[in-house]
Design an enzyme around this catalytic site. Sequence first.
Site, PDB file in Angstrom:
ATOM      1  CG  ASP A 165      -1.968   0.977   1.300  1.00 47.62           C
ATOM      2  OD1 ASP A 165      -2.424   1.381   0.219  1.00 47.62           O
ATOM      3  OD2 ASP A 165      -2.390   1.352   2.412  1.00 47.62           O
TER       4      ASP A 165
ATOM      5  N   GLY B 290      -8.923   5.560   0.994  1.00 52.25           N
ATOM      6  CA  GLY B 290      -9.609   6.407   1.969  1.00 52.25           C
ATOM      7  C   GLY B 290     -11.089   6.116   2.089  1.00 52.25           C
TER       8      GLY B 290
HETATM    9  P1  13P Z   1      -9.008   4.737   5.384  1.00 46.44           P
HETATM   10  O1  13P Z   1      -8.142   5.603   6.235  1.00 46.44           O
HETATM   11  O2  13P Z   1     -10.230   5.445   4.939  1.00 46.44           O
HETATM   12  O3  13P Z   1      -9.305   3.427   6.004  1.00 46.44           O
HETATM   13  O4  13P Z   1      -8.179   4.436   4.026  1.00 46.44           O
HETATM   14  C1  13P Z   1      -7.223   3.410   3.964  1.00 46.44           C
HETATM   15  C2  13P Z   1      -6.418   3.456   2.727  1.00 46.44           C
HETATM   16  O5  13P Z   1      -6.721   4.126   1.760  1.00 46.44           O
HETATM   17  C3  13P Z   1      -5.208   2.631   2.702  1.00 46.44           C
HETATM   18  O6  13P Z   1      -4.474   2.835   1.542  1.00 46.44           O
HETATM   19  O1  G3H Z   2      -3.321   4.959   3.618  1.00 47.12           O
HETATM   20  C1  G3H Z   2      -2.711   4.691   4.630  1.00 47.12           C
HETATM   21  C2  G3H Z   2      -3.051   3.456   5.355  1.00 47.12           C
HETATM   22  O2  G3H Z   2      -4.160   3.656   6.194  1.00 47.12           O
HETATM   23  C3  G3H Z   2      -1.856   2.939   6.094  1.00 47.12           C
HETATM   24  O3  G3H Z   2      -1.571   3.742   7.179  1.00 47.12           O
HETATM   25  O4  G3H Z   2       0.846   4.328   6.916  1.00 47.12           O
HETATM   26  O5  G3H Z   2      -0.312   4.421   9.167  1.00 47.12           O
HETATM   27  O6  G3H Z   2       0.200   2.208   8.078  1.00 47.12           O
HETATM   28  P1  G3H Z   2      -0.112   3.681   7.879  1.00 47.12           P
HETATM   29 ZN    ZN Z   3      -4.580   4.801   0.770  1.00 44.23          ZN
END
Ligand code: 13P
Ligand code: G3H
Ligand code: ZN
Length: 322
Positions: free
Chosen positions: A83, A225
Amino acid sequence: MALVTTTEMFKKAYDGGYAVGAFNVNNMEIVQGITEAAGELKSPVILQVSKGARAYANHTFLVKLVEAAIIEHPDIPIALHLDHGDTFELCKSCIDGGFTSVMIDASSKPFEENVALTKQVVEYAHDKGVVVEAELGTLAGIEDEVKVEHGKESYTRPEEVEEFVDKTGCDSLAIAIGTSHGAYKFTADQCTRNEDGILVPPPLRFDVLEECIKRLPGFPIVLHGSSSVPQEFVKMINENGGNMPDAVGIPEDQLRKAAKLAVCKINIDSDIRLALTGTIRKYFAEHPDHFDPRQYLKPARAAVKEIVAHKIKNVLGSDGKA
Ligand code: 13P
Ligand code: G3H
Ligand code: ZN
């Protein structure tokens, strides 16, 4: 079933009018909660690891936890995804280290730089059979180390998406249509309030999504998000010593609508954090004498499973699609 890429998952999701949930994993209880829900509901699932998760839990531990989940749930397709990869080196390390999908997020860079970095990752990944998600447009909130203030976010420009996908060869595209990261997705100024005083956010920009779909027919779109910030958990946190005023998320019906269109991957992290934290706070308030982590992590893991099951059935529509 071994780990899979998202190619087949997205094709079926696109054609079937549903989305696959991409849930962030940081520890054993989260991996277990998510995959128990997906296993019981026969749903495909994407487990995603951020740079911060890797720094917290260690790459090998996370990969091995996911491998354990595959052994425990052999009937469902599971993808392991990076991610918000922010450099070629981070993406390469995950590609070489067993991930089946990576995101290169160069969305904060100018268009041509985003294209160049994304293309570099795509070439390396495709050579190893790994797929790549890229991003155009910026979301408000926190994307790993990149913080985008409210008001500085920018919607994806539909007129750029074809050129971007053609030039980079990416396999899926995250777009910005009004979602944002974290539990405070909108400021009070951006919202109205309902009769209970709860913030009601502005609607997602479905016009931008529709324009992107027109220009990229058949191509999988990703929404980041996308937590809905369930008010029951915000209340549970606030009633048990927490302080999260005006936490607000994306209404679930809007996400369901997006999932029926070309949105094939919906990212959810904050809702899992809220479910875990709310449950643990309540447990501590009710059992001040307990100190065995298994006592409070057990209901916390069950809460993760429950919220993921709810998303699969009521938001993503991916139940029974394994
Ligand atoms: P949220 O903060 O809305 O859960 O989004 C998570 C996300 O986009 C991780 O890449
Ligand atoms: O988009 C971000 C994800 O919610 C991951 O969050 O970087 O705190 O692990 P993090
Ligand atoms: Zn994200």
